[in-house]
Design a protein around this motif. Sequence first.
Motif, short mmCIF file in Angstrom:
data_model
loop_
_atom_site.label_atom_id
_atom_site.label_comp_id
_atom_site.label_asym_id
_atom_site.label_seq_id
_atom_site.Cartn_x
_atom_site.Cartn_y
_atom_site.Cartn_z
N ALA A 57 1.24 -19.52 -10.79
CA ALA A 57 0.38 -18.36 -10.51
C ALA A 57 0.80 -17.19 -11.39
O ALA A 57 1.99 -16.99 -11.64
N THR A 58 -0.17 -16.45 -11.85
CA THR A 58 0.11 -15.26 -12.66
C THR A 58 0.09 -14.02 -11.77
O THR A 58 -0.37 -14.07 -10.62
N ARG A 59 0.54 -12.91 -12.33
CA ARG A 59 0.45 -11.65 -11.58
C ARG A 59 -1.00 -11.31 -11.27
O ARG A 59 -1.31 -10.77 -10.22
N ARG A 60 -1.87 -11.64 -12.22
CA ARG A 60 -3.30 -11.38 -12.00
C ARG A 60 -3.83 -12.23 -10.84
O ARG A 60 -4.66 -11.76 -10.06
N ASP A 61 -3.38 -13.48 -10.73
CA ASP A 61 -3.79 -14.34 -9.61
C ASP A 61 -3.38 -13.70 -8.28
O ASP A 61 -4.17 -13.65 -7.33
N VAL A 62 -2.16 -13.22 -8.21
CA VAL A 62 -1.67 -12.59 -6.98
C VAL A 62 -2.50 -11.34 -6.67
O VAL A 62 -2.91 -11.12 -5.52
N ALA A 63 -2.80 -10.54 -7.71
CA ALA A 63 -3.62 -9.34 -7.50
C ALA A 63 -5.01 -9.71 -7.01
O ALA A 63 -5.58 -9.03 -6.15
N THR A 64 -5.57 -10.79 -7.55
CA THR A 64 -6.91 -11.24 -7.14
C THR A 64 -6.91 -11.63 -5.67
O THR A 64 -7.79 -11.21 -4.90
N VAL A 65 -5.92 -12.40 -5.24
CA VAL A 65 -5.83 -12.81 -3.84
C VAL A 65 -5.60 -11.58 -2.96
O VAL A 65 -6.22 -11.46 -1.89
N ARG A 66 -4.77 -10.67 -3.41
CA ARG A 66 -4.53 -9.45 -2.63
C ARG A 66 -5.83 -8.69 -2.39
O ARG A 66 -6.08 -8.16 -1.32
N GLN A 67 -6.70 -8.65 -3.40
CA GLN A 67 -8.00 -7.98 -3.24
C GLN A 67 -8.89 -8.70 -2.24
O GLN A 67 -9.64 -8.08 -1.50
N LEU A 68 -8.82 -10.03 -2.25
CA LEU A 68 -9.65 -10.82 -1.33
C LEU A 68 -9.25 -10.61 0.13
O LEU A 68 -10.09 -10.61 1.01
N VAL A 69 -7.95 -10.51 0.35
CA VAL A 69 -7.48 -10.42 1.73
C VAL A 69 -7.35 -8.97 2.14
O VAL A 69 -7.30 -8.62 3.25
#
Length: 122
Positions: free
Chosen positions: A110-122
């Motif tokens: 996972a990239t930092r961008r992936d983590v940021a994307t999931v954070r936005q979803l939740v």
Amino acid sequence: MPTPHRQLCHHYTTRLDRALAGADITVLAVPVASIIAALMDEKIPFEPQGLVMDVGSTKRLIVEAADRRKPPLRFVGAHPLAGNERSGLAGVEPDLFESAAFPLCPGRFATRRDVATVRQLV
């Protein structure tokens, strides 16, 4: 007492290959054993460039299964720390997850961008 009509989805398919084709994000929201089985089943065609996340209750075994996947998955595990004692549609509360803690457990790829994307979803 009858359950009120709820529109639960706009589109569905029983074909997993069709459901996953072109998916930017795939959310695995099934029992933990099923999440692990799906991640270990290399016949399941997760989108190669897509992000995969789950909302299962445990993380170690799920993230380990995602990290072993070939080809590698961009995976972020997540789990909402909220709930109630009712199951199924009877347990639906529109604001159940409002302000709830939602720990994230990124997999090895996972990239930092992936983590940021999931954070936005939740």
